[in-house]
Design an enzyme around this catalytic site. Sequence first.
Site, PDB file in Angstrom:
ATOM      1  N   HIS A 107     -10.350   2.880  -1.019  1.00  0.00           N
ATOM      2  CA  HIS A 107     -10.609   2.198   0.335  1.00  0.00           C
ATOM      3  C   HIS A 107     -11.510   1.053   0.345  1.00  0.00           C
ATOM      4  O   HIS A 107     -12.540   1.006   1.250  1.00  0.00           O
ATOM      5  CB  HIS A 107     -11.393   3.604   1.087  1.00  0.00           C
TER       6      HIS A 107
ATOM      7  N   HIS B 139       0.990  -1.233  -0.045  1.00  0.00           N
ATOM      8  CA  HIS B 139      -0.141  -0.061  -0.004  1.00  0.00           C
ATOM      9  C   HIS B 139       0.794   1.328   0.027  1.00  0.00           C
ATOM     10  O   HIS B 139       0.661   2.398  -0.609  1.00  0.00           O
ATOM     11  CB  HIS B 139      -0.854   0.056   1.334  1.00  0.00           C
TER      12      HIS B 139
END
Lengths: 228, 778
Positions: free
Chosen positions: B100, B54
């Site tokens: 998200h 990430h």
Amino acid sequence: MRASVVVFPGSNADAEMIHTLRDLVRLPTEVAWHKDAELPPDTDLVAIPGGFSYGDYLRCGAIARVSPIMAAVRRHAERGGWVIGVCNGFQILTEAGLLPGALTQNQHLRFECRDVYVTPAADGPFTRGLPSVLRLPIAHAEGRYQADAATLERLEQGGLVAFRYCDAAGAVGGAANPNGAMHDIAGIYGGPRKNVLGLMPHPERMSEPLVGGADGRRLFDALVAAAS
Amino acid sequence: MPGPATLPGDPPMTPALLRAHKVNDDEYARLEASLGRPPSYTELGVFSVMWSEHCSYKSSRVHLGRLPTAGPRVIQGPGENAGVVDIGDGFAAIFKMESHNHPSYIEPYQGAATGVGGILRDVFTMGARPVASMDSLRFGRPDHPRTAALLRGVVAGVGGYGNCVGVPTVGGELQFDASYDGNILVNAFTCGVARTDRIFYGRASGIGNPILYVGAKTGRDGIHGATMASDEFSAGGPSQRPTVQVGDPFMEKLLIEACLEIFSEDLLAGVQDMGAAGLTSSSVEMASRSGSGLELDLDAIPRRAARLTPYEMLLSESQERMLLVCHQGKEDRVRAICDKWDLDAAVVGRVTDSGRWVVIATPGYDPLDDAQTPPRREDKVVVCDLPVDVLTDAAPKYDRPRGPDASLAARHAFDPRTIPVPGSWSEELVRMVGTPNLGSKRWVYRQYDSIVRGGTIARPGADAGIVRVPCEKDGHTVEKILAFAADCNGRMVELDPWGGAAKAVAEACRNLVISGAEPIGLTDCLNFGSPERPEIMEQFSQAIDGLAAACRALDVPIVSGNVSFYNETDGRAILPTPTIGAVGLVADAADVVSSFFRGAGDAVLLLGDARSGALSLGGSEYVMQKTGKAQGAPPKLDLDKERALQGLALELARAHVVRSMHDASDGGLAAALVECAVGADRPELVFGCDVALDADASDAASELFAEDPSRIVASCERALVERVKAMAAARGVPCAELGVTGGGRVVIRARGGVELVDVATERLRASRESALESIVGA
């Protein structure tokens, strides 16, 4: 006429209120900060815009009612000064006791943003000379007007129901009511001379053709005409 | 140099501990070699997030360099908090899209809400006032037991956050596919506008400058969110709920207003929001970008949970927090502005020239414990002491193995002509436009305040959301009009990663030009499965090349983006979904073109190739619905044709010769005609049409529902048809007059006047608008 737009930290419809009053209706327009104890000098019209005054995690407007600026707004309203509260502004006016009743969660429990139609239901400074149907946008989760029977009776008998939801042809009630408001109420008058107006739809967001319509502009023009 | 202190309660460095941190043996060896010593427990936590997929983009970096990111308008490309594009007169559009996905699947309301909050911070951190948002959503099949609750929660979360902060949500997209059953996508986009001379970067510059922490206090929420986003879900796995953050949009609103006020004075050297990996990532990134060092004193961190350890404070992903690098001597002014907005501000460190990221703390000190005495300098110990470049540049980069998807050949071989012909094309069309993928998304976008700030010209439901932005500089205001579109058809990407990704760029830009806007920049949000599987890496690599080719053909750069891997559950990946967010500039308000027919008696035109081959149904919604599979060879995108078509569309918009334009995409030409006829929000703006296709009735399925790219349905006054045709001819774009608008029916005929479709507009409208009722009720 001089206007003051009250800004709470969570106000978010202040920009369009200031733009409409200052650039379209062409009123000298100032900002009143929520921590101020007084309105700007020579304020004639107080506009309380939409938003989430202090986050409104409690009840909408429940904290705003005790803010310093609201004491000044109350004095202004009780003197007969013009006040318009839109959306969160309407919620704050009811919480502050300047208008009766309460705005509760929409019957379908969702936030809803779309155009609705309203019809003026009483003569008054913001509704004089308006067409019988106006198209205005709503954007709220808690816009369902509720009051006890005695209050509703007083509003109806006193000519204090300023706007009701209707369809494009002006027929009131049924599916035209977007939130389950009692008596299809979209806005009410208060104050000693109908000088206080609270309404859920946003006239300041529909005051020029570029953004989809100019019906909202007519409320402000009506007030300016009534005041002069 | 001695290593950092071992703190009470630090567990020993075991293989199990490394596994829990998703640091593999190679990475640990690399880490130890870089440091010349083993890391402390706290440092291991820091590395696990900084080297996570990430934060480090370790699997994607080797490919991302192939994207075109430069252009005459580009002020800042990828690598900062958001991309920055010049919009003229001293102003810039600043935008990004970010995923998200994992948090939203675990806790849909807060996951989506904090996704919106995070992207808003990325944008206003750079000095921009956010002016518009979009959200691109993917859910599992409509009848999956979790879909309804996930959809309700995500939409309420997007609205709950954006509505309160006061940024209009003006567009987006929503698709359903079984591949997202266990892994939904929530991609949030925000664009802001700033003065070009007041753009702020995430850089910790100016040796000795103090670092201020502003905003919400730190708690335990979100610890290891970044590592979670770098892992796949499994059905029997433990609940990941504690790693989801909780949003406070009112706090965000305060931060926006306070930061914009701080930015308007010359007080800051740099600023960074605390997003994924919180305090760690924000401070390390700032030091890395400026080549400086940084010292943080954790004793000064404002906190709302008792007995926080350094490990927890460094990895917390508590929301609505900012790090400001203040010019020395300006701290009091920054504090005064924060006071005005009732925000906490604390000096938590300073910029150094050491090239090291040093964190100190007093073991056992907790400011929430009233009995404690203030910490003394001599009691503080070093808990992390790491070279900045080891945390960032030395992060592993993988060129992971790639291999073909073995299932593709058989799927391409499917012949759509084997699908039985339905009894009535009219009934087929009514049904198709009422499916969740093709129908109206009104139930969703009505929960978003799309008009706050009073500048929205085109609301959700149109091809592009359009917003007027007053840009003020030194008492003078200019108005800019910006347009926004988000697109991706994951099915097309799965069947042809290169072509599908190129189509996403083409469609997003097409949606801008048909609305009257010139595309000026893109942001991408690349959602894929596990990069450790060769066929996924192959998808990713080809998609990057497809995006790049389309960007070059259409002359528009990608200026920001985000990669989200590991979108899979129990080994089943999502459709590859490289979502494109496109930003356009409208030169003049009069250039804005409606997506819907505007009146009766106008000519209906088709711009682009009129005929679909019978095979071009491949990959379409029609094939999916009829066979339950994404199959067939998808129609090819010809980038030269697309470029000519888009040039024509923008020219038509700017010449004010068309009354509406709408592109044919999901659901093909028939769905596009229905949308033109009944797509407007107000019933009085519904206009039927009567059109004839130059095709045999036997080709009805592909003529109606094939999803060939590069086609636009336009309407214009009949007196202007020849002019439009001439303009199209000059660019070599086919332009066919199909028929006329008006009447209360949508009529579609084949060659020889054979009637394929004849349905009342009310039926089509009712079907479209009830499309989500099967999921969420009336």
